[in-house]
Design a protein around this motif. Structure first.
Motif, short mmCIF file in Angstrom:
data_model
loop_
_atom_site.label_atom_id
_atom_site.label_comp_id
_atom_site.label_asym_id
_atom_site.label_seq_id
_atom_site.Cartn_x
_atom_site.Cartn_y
_atom_site.Cartn_z
N ARG A 111 20.81 -40.86 24.23
CA ARG A 111 21.27 -41.09 23.09
C ARG A 111 20.62 -41.02 21.86
NH1 ARG A 111 21.36 -45.29 26.24
NH2 ARG A 111 20.32 -47.01 25.44
N ASP A 112 19.08 -40.89 22.12
CA ASP A 112 18.48 -41.02 21.06
C ASP A 112 16.81 -40.46 21.61
OD1 ASP A 112 17.30 -43.15 22.73
OD2 ASP A 112 18.26 -44.63 20.98
N GLU A 113 15.91 -40.72 20.52
CA GLU A 113 14.51 -39.89 21.00
C GLU A 113 14.14 -40.90 22.15
OE1 GLU A 113 10.38 -39.48 18.85
OE2 GLU A 113 11.99 -39.70 17.67
N ALA A 114 14.01 -41.99 22.01
CA ALA A 114 13.57 -42.71 23.28
C ALA A 114 14.00 -42.50 24.54
CB ALA A 114 13.70 -44.37 22.90
N THR A 115 15.42 -42.43 24.64
CA THR A 115 16.09 -42.27 25.98
C THR A 115 16.05 -40.93 26.65
OG1 THR A 115 18.23 -42.01 24.77
CG2 THR A 115 17.89 -44.14 25.68
N ALA A 116 15.77 -39.66 25.50
CA ALA A 116 15.45 -38.41 25.45
C ALA A 116 14.25 -38.45 26.47
CB ALA A 116 15.57 -37.75 24.61
N ARG A 117 13.22 -39.15 25.80
CA ARG A 117 11.96 -39.08 26.33
C ARG A 117 11.82 -39.50 27.75
NH1 ARG A 117 6.31 -40.94 23.49
NH2 ARG A 117 5.32 -41.54 25.16
N ASP A 118 12.53 -41.03 27.90
CA ASP A 118 12.53 -41.14 29.23
C ASP A 118 13.09 -40.32 30.45
OD1 ASP A 118 11.62 -43.70 28.39
OD2 ASP A 118 13.17 -44.86 28.30
N VAL A 156 21.73 -34.22 21.51
CA VAL A 156 21.73 -35.74 21.30
C VAL A 156 22.56 -36.11 19.93
CG1 VAL A 156 20.41 -37.57 20.76
CG2 VAL A 156 19.81 -35.95 22.45
N PRO A 157 22.22 -35.44 18.81
CA PRO A 157 21.28 -34.27 18.52
C PRO A 157 19.87 -35.11 18.19
CG PRO A 157 22.70 -34.30 16.92
CD PRO A 157 23.25 -35.47 17.66
N LEU A 158 18.86 -34.27 18.31
CA LEU A 158 17.24 -34.96 17.65
C LEU A 158 17.11 -34.07 16.52
CD1 LEU A 158 15.30 -35.63 20.89
CD2 LEU A 158 16.87 -37.19 19.69
N GLY A 159 16.29 -34.39 15.46
CA GLY A 159 15.97 -33.57 14.58
C GLY A 159 14.62 -32.97 15.14
N HIS A 160 14.17 -31.84 14.64
CA HIS A 160 13.09 -31.11 14.95
C HIS A 160 11.86 -31.69 15.01
CE1 HIS A 160 15.08 -27.12 15.62
NE2 HIS A 160 15.65 -27.46 14.70
N THR A 161 11.80 -32.87 14.09
CA THR A 161 10.34 -33.57 14.20
C THR A 161 10.30 -34.31 15.28
OG1 THR A 161 10.53 -33.64 11.70
CG2 THR A 161 9.13 -35.35 12.53
N GLY A 193 11.79 -33.77 18.09
CA GLY A 193 11.28 -32.87 19.25
C GLY A 193 9.70 -32.78 19.17
N GLN A 194 9.16 -32.34 18.04
CA GLN A 194 7.93 -32.20 18.10
C GLN A 194 7.02 -33.33 18.39
OE1 GLN A 194 6.09 -29.41 17.25
NE2 GLN A 194 7.97 -28.32 17.50
N ARG A 195 7.57 -34.56 18.23
CA ARG A 195 6.85 -35.99 18.63
C ARG A 195 7.02 -35.82 20.32
NH1 ARG A 195 9.28 -38.67 13.88
NH2 ARG A 195 10.95 -38.98 15.25
N LEU A 196 8.11 -35.50 20.83
CA LEU A 196 8.34 -35.50 22.24
C LEU A 196 7.26 -34.29 22.88
CD1 LEU A 196 12.18 -35.70 22.63
CD2 LEU A 196 10.47 -37.52 22.90
N LEU A 197 7.28 -33.22 22.36
CA LEU A 197 6.27 -32.21 22.92
C LEU A 197 4.88 -32.51 22.75
CD1 LEU A 197 8.03 -28.94 21.64
CD2 LEU A 197 8.07 -30.01 23.88
N ILE A 198 4.39 -33.30 21.53
CA ILE A 198 3.06 -33.81 21.50
C ILE A 198 2.95 -34.71 22.67
CG2 ILE A 198 1.46 -35.15 20.17
CD1 ILE A 198 2.96 -33.93 17.69
#
Length: 227
Positions: free
Chosen positions: A43-50, A170-175, A177-182
């Motif tokens: 539902r957000d950046e943290a859970t997408a990362r997990d 989710v949606p996530l912003g592109h920033t 998304g970049q944090r996840l890729l880094i």
């Protein structure tokens, strides 16, 4: 066969091979992530990362990636039987009908690209439905990409595809998304090392949440993705 050494710099052909511009339809698949977002598990950046990182490190590494390395080594040794055995093993490990169809469709699309580019090894598999990692291995060997580099490229493609889907879903912003890729760089390296150390009797896919998400996605009412 001479491969470019891992320490000799990044193979430029690998950049093309992992590019999202490859016409294999990867953008159409989420591998169960769409249902996970629908269910609010993601539902957000943290859970997408997990969700993404755990799948890569604890499932993809010891199944797709480990078998991919065996395919690469079989192709180096010109052992077609061993290559097809590893491919069949990976195909049998698919968690749902959707994931299997995704894998075979992307594999078929990549194989068509390779044939159109005149890759001779691709022309010998006209009657076989290969998995996407198998065709990725064919391409990597053709362009003399070292197995260690190709492995990390395949892992990167898997992560990038999931992050791209998360940005839209989710949606996530592109920033974000970049944090996840880094952050993925460290995860990919750990996953690659795990794949390189995985023995035959340790290969297996145990991702029940993703398996159920993918199966439930087949009957999800509203869908943007094919898996």
């Amino acid at each position: 066969m001479t491969f470019q050494p891992t320490s000799g710099g990044l193979p430029l052909q690998l950049l093309r091979l992992v590019s999202p511009s490859q016409p294999v339809g990867a953008f159409a698949y989420s591998r169960g992530l769409e249902w996970a977002v629908h269910d609010r598990t993601v539902r957000d950046e943290a859970t997408a990362r997990d969700w993404i990182f755990r799948l890569i490190e604890h499932s993809y590494a010891v199944c797709d990636a480990a078998l991919f390395l065996r395919m690469m080594h079989a192709l180096e040794a010109e052992d077609r039987a061993a290559f097809l055995k590893a491919d069949a093993w990976l195909s049998a490990a698919r968690e749902s009908k959707e994931v299997e169809l995704e894998d075979k469709q992307m594999g078929a699309s990549m194989l068509t690209v390779l044939r159109d580019l005149g890759v001779s090894s691709a022309k010998s598999f006209t009657t076989v439905k290969l998995t996407y990692p198998a065709v990725f291995a064919l391409a990597a060997v053709n362009w003399k990409i070292a197995p260690a580099d190709a492995l990390r490229g395949l892992l990167w493609s898997a992560v990038e595809g999931q992050v791209s889907a998360a940005i839209r879903l989710v949606p996530l912003g592109h920033t974000a998304g970049q944090r996840l890729l880094i952050a993925a760089a460290e995860v990919i390296e750990r996953a690659a090392r795990k794949a390189e150390m995985t023995g035959d009797d340790e290969i297996g896919n145990a991702a029940p949440a993703m398996a159920m998400a993918s199966a439930w996605h087949e009957t999800q009412y509203s869908r943007l993705f094919r898996s």
